[in-house]
Scaffold this active site. Structure first.
Site, mmCIF file in Angstrom:
data_model
loop_
_atom_site.group_PDB
_atom_site.id
_atom_site.type_symbol
_atom_site.label_atom_id
_atom_site.label_comp_id
_atom_site.label_asym_id
_atom_site.label_seq_id
_atom_site.Cartn_x
_atom_site.Cartn_y
_atom_site.Cartn_z
ATOM 1 N N GLY C 10 -45.287 58.474 22.234
ATOM 2 C CA GLY C 10 -46.603 58.991 22.261
ATOM 3 C C GLY C 10 -46.865 59.092 23.692
ATOM 4 N N GLY C 11 -47.165 60.235 24.086
ATOM 5 C CA GLY C 11 -47.480 60.685 25.467
ATOM 6 C C GLY C 11 -48.757 60.992 25.772
ATOM 7 C CG LEU C 13 -55.342 60.002 29.014
ATOM 8 C CD1 LEU C 13 -56.842 59.805 28.754
ATOM 9 C CD2 LEU C 13 -54.896 60.462 30.137
ATOM 10 C CB ALA C 14 -52.310 54.838 25.689
ATOM 11 N NE ARG C 298 -73.379 59.758 20.841
ATOM 12 C CZ ARG C 298 -71.979 59.904 21.123
ATOM 13 N NH1 ARG C 298 -70.983 59.212 20.474
ATOM 14 N NH2 ARG C 298 -71.836 60.197 22.245
#
Ligand SMILES: Cc1cc2nc3c(=O)[nH]c(=O)nc-3n(C[C@H](O)[C@H](O)[C@H](O)COP(=O)(O)OP(=O)(O)OC[C@H]3O[C@@H](n4cnc5c(N)ncnc54)[C@H](O)[C@@H]3O)c2cc1C
Ligand code: HEM
Ligand code: HEM
Ligand code: SF4
Ligand code: F3S
Ligand code: FES
Lengths: 284, 292, 662
Positions: C10-11, C13-14, C298
């Site tokens: 996974g690329g 932000l994390a 909300r």
């Protein structure tokens, strides 16, 4: 623009979609015609989704679903670039109703023209990212430890940099640029993957870096810390395939979906390289 | 950045400098030369005397002339044209698909470059003759080439234009000259970006306006030059020649003009006679001076 | 020291922040992603990223308050030590991102500008135009590219993570992944694996997320034995544009600037909206909440819009659920000045000018608070122990989970602009932990037995081959099953949850799962076959879908994003002060009793043989900030709060007394 009122505007019952397909690299492309039911508010992605679910051509032949690439579906990720009715653009923001206004006959989908086709509408855009490496498009910080904040930056600097920083590497600018040629190599018999990749990078590094990379170089040369590599970036821009290849056709800026001021960056790079070149001659 | 020892070719390594040189030469000297050249030619409108005086002026460096001609015109032109062809060959013109104004201008820059190449070849053959070997000149003279005589500047030009039913050359010239005006002016504009003179879209738009004005002026000048060469008839040329001959004689007499018969107009039969008679002249003619 | 290698899957932000930190620590990284990392879903985030800052500090803000807001917003379901650590790191994260070149908006003097976001009183949110996520992601992407140029990072983009590789002891020794172009399946041995694969919005068919957010990677870890926590907590955003391909976010500011929400009173009125007279329009928010009107909070807006369409059948569009969000009564010039940007988005994707024609909007699945269960080590001051190998390690040794796909930080509901922070924070913070873990191991990535690798590959190869060939006679189409799954999930497990609906949904989803296991593919080729990749991710959506449904069914309460009307705590009814006080006491008793039962993380383990999740519950560390009721909009809130404060004080005094006497 006012909503397309189905009662007022006559809309076709079906939409014809002509797709240029290609089964793999080096294979011959061929055309297929699909037909899907018209619905209001379709975009090209939903058209392709319908075609994928259908997987049948207009004359009823079962075919493999058309392969394509997409991600965010809101024009920020840069995945879904293709040629639609002959013009390169993002397919997620290409609305069918608008396209039918231009050409109510059919939609024509083709892969990008300057990148090797992987399959159907998917192309290989490695070269585009490699160009970012060539111009060292990053800030060379010492470390990722906590060293306090960065340098203060005037609002005007931010306002100059932010638009450039929005480049989503879609490649529209490259596809439309008449100075940007396609580089497609074939793996030779017995050549290892690594050797092939190295050869490919070599070829990429001699080709035009492209307006997006020139613009990124200008972005980082305008950053207080990014400046540290300004000379190296200008060296890259005056190297093989550098800024000199640009012939000022300015299609790049016209097709960029993010409206990035590419030609301004190019002109700035022109000036910077001029000065850089003269300095280098005299400082040698 | 490349991971291997692969070396880019000489051309690629120096592509930046070559392209910048190409750009520079397009303006200085080529563009500059063209402006002066067209203005000089346009001066024929004011009568054969004015034109002839200008040509005398241009020819005044005498033996140095070939050096100037080669150093400042032919070599830069050959370089610019050669690189220009290479650039055009590598372009993927697409102004049919992307019909933006700037893209059309880009395509036209290439088309006019090619037109310029053809035109300049014909033009130089037509008037100047290219090589100055006598046998060559004599040979092409039969096809109506190598027609210009610097000491009969106006008349030989007019006669040359009137060859070929008086329509072929004028059309070629009109096309060529207008193409070159476009090529130079649009090139000026792109060079401004290439060198980083006008940067923002606003500045580029202003530069476009300036270039349009310059282009209009240069178009008027070039059309004048064209008209001055095209409109006079053969009969007018004979009258001009009388004026030119008088100027020549007076000039030679006062020592202002070196005596050089070969720069004057003769019947083709006369030339052939000369070849037989005057061996020495043959040699010196090999390096003839340019016209206006 | 031998070479160290970590696989980061996974690329976003994390994943990118993890990759760059690991590379800095001298660890080689193989970065695997479905898409070129620069195109990860994180680019979609618009709003901003939170941290306490010099300006808010002088107004009384500090890291603790950011921490408090986060756990309060999360209805106390978040373990507190990780959240505390994150809040204290937040200013440093912003500083680092600033140094990396993120073009944050600036004040006139050149400081980073801030805006206010929901759930807090302070201007904590730093932003870069309307594309903060994109800008943060690019800055990290650039650093990773730099490390790539140095040879520390190898990217495998267009690769699908198929599952972790575990050795006999259960330790994770690498991953199996598939090249989506050549369809090659291969093993990536590693010292440790980091999963940073984001959310699972696609389980709901369409959401505000990218098409990559299938949750398949988390599901594959789940199926391999990793625990999945708090799956039922799914955040739904009230106003999204219901496109036929995606639900695009429409900012709340449209309502803030005077937008009115309505539907025609007549179901599916075929008239154009401007032809419907006022008397035939149902401004349901204004009618139902005269006090707040269109500016109800909300979650209430979300529920009411949902209710109007699903239960009252008043959707504007017969085919799709949506209501009008009307701005046409506001002068155009004013709209352009205040809302220009967001109106352009609407116009771009809908081809309709919202200044002339009311917008069509509907709530949409937006974020998954739940995710892979991950451990942490509490430090003496109540934060996380820096460098402790177990920080963010799942229950599979050597397998780490960070970013949206882990379950920490956001509890039962995420605060706006906190997610980007949690992603970057976890990536940075876990670097030293992973490094220390690797040092503590005797065997590295080069020592993995070949048979372990080849077995893992052949297992995946079998699955792949089976999918291509096993069901020639079936007419199950993966795309259609996905649509059905999305419909079921959206109806049963988004805004309003009812046990009977959940039970029905579970039955349907079980059925769909079985059908999905025997799909027949229209493409059986072996070159960039998207059909088979999609079929796999579809199959892997079911374990997560089932976990969401089961978790929601078993949680008989309202907490954060999980709302069950049948288990709503009532408002106070009595007028008499004494009686009212008594009711408040009762209310607080009930609240405490409910917390004792439900203030727990839902932990799911997947049983592959029955194809069902097994749920259990785990206590939440609330040791730093005691839970308190969220009373927004409740009648009698003031008195309940009073009672609750007295109780909390009494408890604290009791504790202090016990401490001083002991
Ligand atoms: C419209 C929208 C607006 C938002 N706005 C905000 C905001 O203003 N502020 C805020 O704090 N948060 C916001 N969020 C939430 C935030 O954007 C996300 O939570 C965050 O970006 C998640 O980042 P990530 O790194 O965990 O995962 P992602 O960015 O989703 O990245 C996941 C990565 O995993 C890869 N991957 C997934 N599956 C596989 C597989 N099977 N094999 C290989 N690779 C795989 C993908 O390719 C991708 O690279 C918003 C979310 C949405 C939808
Ligand atoms: C109506 C237009 C023009 C006329 C009447 C004209 C006329 C002439 C004449 C009379 C000569 C002299 C030939 C000789 O010395 O033997 C000449 C040469 C030349 N012209 Fe033109 N010309 C025209 C346009 C142009 C243009 C547009 C160019 C472009 C740059 C051009 C480039 C040249 C060159 C390169 C030479 C040869 C140079 C030399 O002899 O030194 N001409 N032209
Ligand atoms: C003889 C054949 C010629 C050819 C084939 C040719 C070709 C070209 C081409 C292809 C370009 C575009 C370069 C680029 O985009 O980088 C160009 C630019 C230019 N040319 Fe020519 N050209 C010719 C003659 C001339 C002449 C005679 C002049 C002068 C009058 C001239 C002036 C220019 C100028 C000023 C430019 C602009 C350079 C820049 O953009 O930086 N060219 N030419
Ligand atoms: S500059 Fe524009 S067109 Fe080019 S890659 Fe970036 S976003 Fe795409
Ligand atoms: S289109 Fe190409 S030629 Fe230059 S101005 Fe843009 S890069
Ligand atoms: S799908 Fe992301 S730009 Fe179109």
């Amino acid at each position: 623009m006012i909503a397309l009122d189905p009662a007022e505007k006559k809309r076709p019952e079906f939409i014809k979609v002509r797709v240029k397909r290609q089964d793999g690299p080096g294979k011959d492309p061929y055309w297929q015609l699909f037909q899907i039911k018209y619905e209001p508010e379709l975009n090209i992605i939903s058209v392709l989704q319908r075609i994928a679910a259908l997987a049948t051509t207009s004359d009823g032949k079962k075919v493999a679903p058309v392969a394509w690439d997409c991600g965010c579906l809101e024009e920020v990720c840069g995945s879904c670039t293709m040629q639609i009715n002959g013009r390169v653009r993002q397919s997620c923001s290409a609305l069918v109703d608008r396209l039918l206004e231009e050409n109510d006959d059919e939609l024509v989908l083709e892969p990008m023209s300057k990148f090797p086709v992987i399959r159907d509408l998917i192309v290989d855009r490695k070269r585009l990212f490699r160009a970012l490496q060539r111009v060292k498009a990053w800030v060379p910080v010492d470390s990722y430890y906590d060293m306090g904040s960065g340098e203060r930056q005037l609002r005007s600097t931010q306002e100059q940099n932010y638009p450039l920083s929005q480049c989503m590497s879609c490649g529209c600018c490259l596809d439309a640029c008449p100075q940007y040629g396609k580089i497609e190599l074939e793996q030779r018999e017995g050549e290892s993957d690594e050797a092939f990749q190295a050869r490919e990078l070599e070829a990429f590094d001699e080709g035009f870096v492209g307006p997006h990379a020139i613009s990124q170089a200008m972005l980082f040369n305008n950053h207080p810390t990014g400046k540290a590599l300004a000379g190296e970036r200008l060296d890259a821009l005056t190297g093989p395939g550098g800024i000199q290849v640009c012939g000022n056709a300015q299609n790049c800026v016209s097709v960029c979906p993010k409206e990035i001021p590419l030609t301004t960056s190019i002109a700035r790079a022109g000036r910077a390289t001029t000065v850089h070149m003269i300095k280098k001659w005299f400082d040698r | 950045m490349s991971d291997s020892s692969h070396e880019p070719s000489f051309f690629l390594k120096h592509e930046f400098a070559i392209r910048r040189l190409h750009s520079l030469l397009g303006i200085i000297p080529l563009g500059l030369y063209m402006v002066v050249h067209l203005t000089t030619n346009a001066s024929l409108l004011n009568g054969p005397e004015t034109f002839q005086r200008a040509v005398y002026l241009i020819h005044s460096p005498g033996k140095l002339l070939p050096l100037i001609e080669w150093g400042f015109i032919f070599l830069p032109l050959i370089f610019h044209a050669g690189i220009g062809i290479w650039i055009t060959k590598n372009a993927h013109l697409n102004s049919g698909k992307y019909q933006f104004t700037s893209n059309r201008r880009y395509s036209w820059q290439r088309w006019t470059g090619i037109i310029a190449l053809v035109y300049l070849f014909l033009h130089i053959m037509h008037l100047h003759g290219g090589f100055h070997a006598e046998w060559w000149l004599a040979a092409i003279d039969r096809f109506g080439l190598g027609q210009f005589r610097p000491y009969n500047a106006g008349s030989s030009l007019v006669l040359a234009m009137n060859l070929g039913y008086g329509i072929v050359w004028p059309v070629i010239y009109l096309l060529g000259v207008l193409s070159l005006v476009y090529h130079f002016i649009n090139g000026l504009w792109t060079a401004g970006i290439t060198w980083g003179l006008w940067i923002s879209p606003q500045a580029q738009a202003r530069a476009t306006k300036v270039c349009v004005v310059l282009g209009a002026i240069l178009t008027v000048i070039s059309l004048s030059a064209w008209a001055a060469a095209v409109f006079p008839s053969d009969a007018d040329a004979v009258e001009m020649r009388a004026v030119e001959d008088r100027m020549y004689e007076a000039g030679v007499e006062s020592g202002m003009v070196p005596e050089m018969e070969e720069k004057r107009w003769h019947d083709s039969s006369e030339i052939e006679e000369e070849i037989e008679i005057e061996e020495n002249v043959q040699v010196s003619r090999g390096q003839e001076a340019p016209a206006a | 020291m031998a070479k160290k290698r970590v696989v980061v899957v996974g690329g976003g932000l994390a994943g990118l922040s993890s990759t760059m930190k690991l590379a800095e620590l001298g660890i080689e990284v193989d970065l695997i992603s479905l898409t070129p990392v620069k195109r990860s879903h994180s680019v979609c985030a618009q709003g901003g990223i939170n941290s306490c800052n010099d300006q808010t500090r002088q107004l009384g803000d500090d890291e603790w308050k950011h921490f408090d807001d986060t756990v309060y917003g999360g209805d106390f379901l978040n373990h507190q030590p990780p959240v505390k650590e994150m809040a204290y790191w937040a200013p440093k994260v912003i500083d680092l991102m600033d140094r990396l070149g993120v073009p944050f908006n600036r004040t006139g003097e050149g400081f980073i500008d801030r805006r206010r976001f929901g759930g807090t009183l302070y201007k904590r949110t730093a932003f870069a135009g309307a594309t903060t996520g994109q800008q943060l992601l690019y800055a990290l992407d650039e650093q990773v590219r730099r490390r790539e140029a140095e040879g520390m990072v190898r990217k495998f983009e267009f690769w699908d993570f198929l599952g972790p590789i575990q050795d006999a002891s259960g330790r994770c020794r690498g991953v199996v992944a598939q090249d989506m172009v050549s369809m090659e399946i291969r093993a990536f041995p590693a010292d440790a694996v980091v999963v940073a694969t984001g959310g699972c919005g696609l389980v709901y068919g369409r959401s505000t997320m990218s098409v990559f957010c299938t949750g398949s990677a988390a599901s594959r870890c789940f199926q391999a034995g990793a625990k999945y926590a708090n799956g039922e907590f799914i955040q739904v955003h009230p106003t999204a544009i219901p496109g036929s391909d995606k639900l695009r976010l429409m900012s709340e500011s449209a309502r803030g600037e005077g937008g009115r929400v309505w539907v025609p009173r007549k179901p599916h009125d075929s008239r154009a909206p401007r032809d419907i007279p006022d008397s035939e329009r149902y401004y349901f928010l204004e009618e139902r909440y005269p006090e707040y009107g269109n500016l109800v909070p909300r979650d209430i807006a979300t529920r009411e819009i949902f209710d109007i369409c699903v239960n009252d059948g008043l959707s504007v569009d017969p085919e799709r659920m949506c209501v009008y969000l009307d701005l046409t009564h506001i002068p155009k010039a004013e709209l352009d000045r205040k809302l220009g940007g967001i109106l352009e988005i609407y116009e771009k994707f809908q081809g309709v000018d919202p200044r002339v024609e009311p917008m069509r909007i509907f709530p949409a699945v937006h974020y998954s608070m739940g995710g892979l269960w991950a451990d942490y080590v509490r430090s003496h001051d109540g934060g996380l122990e820096p460098g402790a190998p177990r920080n963010h390690m799942t229950n599979i040794e050597g397998l780490y989970a960070i970013g949206e796909c882990d379950y920490h930080y956001h509890g039962a509901n995420r605060l706006g602009a906190n997610s980007l922070l949690s992603c970057i924070f976890t990536g940075l913070f876990t670097g030293p932990s992973i490094s220390n873990y690797i040092e503590s191991q005797s065997e590295g990535f080069e020592d993995v037995e070949a048979s372990v690798l080849s077995d893992a590959v052949s297992k995946q190869q079998q699955r792949h081959d089976h999918l291509l060939s096993a069901n020639p006679d079936s007419d199950e189409n993966p795309y259609l099953i996905h649509q059905e799954l999305g419909d079921v999930m959206t109806r049963a497990a988004t805004v309003v949850r009812k046990n009977d609906q959940l039970q029905n949904a579970i039955a349907t989803v079980n059925e769909l799962h079985e059908r999905a296991m025997k799909v027949n593919l229209s493409d059986t080729g072996s070159w960039s076959n998207q059909n088979v990749i999609f079929a796999k991710s579809l199959q892997d959506m079911f374990p997560i879908a089932k976990t969401i449904l089961q978790g929601a069914l078993q949680r008989d309460e309202c907490r954060g994003a999980h709302f069950k009307p049948n288990f709503q705590k009532p408002s106070l009814t009595a007028e008499d002060p004494a009686e009212r006080r008594r009711q408040a006491e009762e209310w607080c008793d009930a609240f405490e009793a409910n917390n004792a039962k439900y203030l727990k993380s839902t932990i799911a383990e997947y049983d592959c043989s029955t194809m069902q999740p097994k749920l259990s519950y785990e206590d939440v560390d609330t040791s730093l900030i005691p839970p308190r009721p969220r009373l927004y909009g409740l009648v009698g809130a003031d008195i309940i709060e009073e009672v609750w404060k007295e109780r909390a004080k009494a408890k604290k005094d009791g504790r202090d007394l016990a401490e001083s006497t002991s």
